[in-house]
Design an enzyme around this catalytic site. Structure first.
Site, mmCIF file in Angstrom:
data_model
loop_
_atom_site.group_PDB
_atom_site.id
_atom_site.type_symbol
_atom_site.label_atom_id
_atom_site.label_comp_id
_atom_site.label_asym_id
_atom_site.label_seq_id
_atom_site.Cartn_x
_atom_site.Cartn_y
_atom_site.Cartn_z
ATOM 1 N N LYS A 1 0.820 -1.210 0.000
ATOM 2 C CA LYS A 1 0.000 0.000 0.000
ATOM 3 C C LYS A 1 0.857 1.265 0.000
ATOM 4 O O LYS A 1 2.043 1.245 0.309
ATOM 5 C CB LYS A 1 -0.980 -0.037 1.178
ATOM 6 C CG LYS A 1 -2.048 -1.099 0.952
ATOM 7 C CD LYS A 1 -3.191 -1.049 1.925
ATOM 8 C CE LYS A 1 -4.271 -2.056 1.481
ATOM 9 N NZ LYS A 1 -5.384 -2.113 2.455
ATOM 10 N N ARG B 1 -3.307 -10.693 4.427
ATOM 11 C CA ARG B 1 -3.676 -10.667 3.002
ATOM 12 C C ARG B 1 -2.519 -10.033 2.241
ATOM 13 O O ARG B 1 -2.218 -8.848 2.434
ATOM 14 C CB ARG B 1 -4.975 -9.888 2.800
ATOM 15 C CG ARG B 1 -5.484 -9.860 1.354
ATOM 16 C CD ARG B 1 -6.784 -9.080 1.262
ATOM 17 N NE ARG B 1 -7.323 -9.107 -0.095
ATOM 18 C CZ ARG B 1 -7.001 -8.246 -1.059
ATOM 19 N NH1 ARG B 1 -6.111 -7.274 -0.799
ATOM 20 N NH2 ARG B 1 -7.528 -8.336 -2.256
#
Length: 339
Positions: A278, A313
């Site tokens: 991210k 994840r």
């Protein structure tokens, strides 16, 4: 009345001291807590935990989607989209997606998360029929291989098709707020779900996220969504909770939540952490390209595991599973060869 939140200060890597409490019934433990209010934080002993918080923090988490919740698990990401932020277009198409999933399973993924709609900031909504076309054939092929599969969708129509194809979990980034019928699908099929915290939608969540207290507001809003899903017929034993790092949150908000992530065990659900590649990792780590963010992603993932997160994840499955094996060996003093 001022609400008090109780965050376990998680420990591990040594024999559990007398009087220490097990975190979620697993190998980590705590004997100190933070008592958190919107006006401050006080550190005290676990003896000060109210009974309801002690029960939620300590009770073992039952298996979910056939997976035990007593060790950190890895969810491998397979995006069948042309526009996902990290790997858009790389696995667009059944054969490419299945081949990539096969690689992730060989690298140690416990479950594969298949998504057919990008949820990157500014992403546009796509038609459910197109999302089904992208995901259902991939899920069917993976199911025939014996893999466990999660469908990453906000839409009941897509989830129904995924269930028929063999999916064993519904992962909804909207926290079951986008499609009122989606929770009914999960209840009717008895599929476990992942309830994530997000404000607004992927199309506009990034425009002006604001919190007075990102940690506690995220906790309250995620708690409310879990209660709403329970009321629709999905027991808490079938719910994963995800604080939604990077969704409607600035870099500072993300760090505020990650720093005290163990608070979310108070929801009484296993926790999923999705930080892989991210933007905030690239900003702090100096990695402009998402594909260069594996080291930073693993660092944050291990920090989450140290606070008791049950599932990660990730895009980089092989690197993450290697890091987890080393983390577990250091913390337990025992190891076994990778299978």
């Amino acid at each position: 009345m001022t609400r008090i939140y109780y965050r376990p200060i998680v420990q591990g890597g040594m024999p559990r001291p007398e009087g220490a409490l097990p975190l979620c019934g697993g190998p980590l433990w705590f004997n100190q807590i933070e008592m958190i209010t919107r006006s401050g934080i006080k550190v005290t002993t676990a003896e000060d935990l109210p009974e309801d918080w002690s029960r939620r923090l300590c009770r073992p988490r039952p298996a979910l989607a056939g997976l035990p919740m007593d060790r950190p698990l890895v969810m491998g990401i397979v995006n069948t989209t042309p526009d996902s932020f990290s790997d858009g277009g790389q696995h667009d198409g059944r054969d490419a997606a299945v081949a990539h999933a096969r690689t992730l399973l060989a690298e140690g993924a416990d479950i594969i998360d298949v998504g057919g709609e990008s949820t990157r900031p500014g992403a546009a909504l796509i038609d459910p029929d197109e999302e089904i076309r992208r995901t259902a054939p991939v899920i069917e092929a993976l199911h025939q291989m014996g893999a466990r599969i999660s469908i990453d969708t906000r839409k009941a129509q897509v989830a129904r098709a995924a269930y028929r194809a063999g999916a064993s979990l519904i992962n909804d980034v909207s926290g079951f707020t986008y499609d009122p019928d989606l929770a009914e699908v999960a209840a009717a099929t008895a599929l476990p779900v992942c309830v994530m915290h997000m404000r607004d939608t992927p199309g506009d969540m990034h425009l002006a996220p604001h919190y007075g207290n990102a940690l506690l507001e995220t906790y309250d809003e995620l708690e409310a969504r879990i209660q709403a899903v329970e009321a629709q017929g999905i027991p808490r034993a079938r719910i994963l909770a995800d604080p939604g790092i990077g969704f409607a949150k600035t870099l500072e908000h993300n760090l505020e939540i990650l720093n005290r992530l163990s608070l979310f065990h108070g929801l009484g659900c296993p926790l999923l952490l999705g930080v892989s590649r991210k933007r905030f990792i690239g900003t702090i780590g100096g990695a402009e390209s998402a594909r260069d963010r594996a080291p930073g992603s693993i660092a944050v993932a291990l920090a989450g595991v140290s606070q008791g997160v049950q599932m990660l994840r990730v895009h980089d499955v092989g690197e993450t599973t290697q890091a987890l094996r080393l983390w577990q060996a250091v913390h337990t003093g025992a190891w076994s060869p990778a299978s």
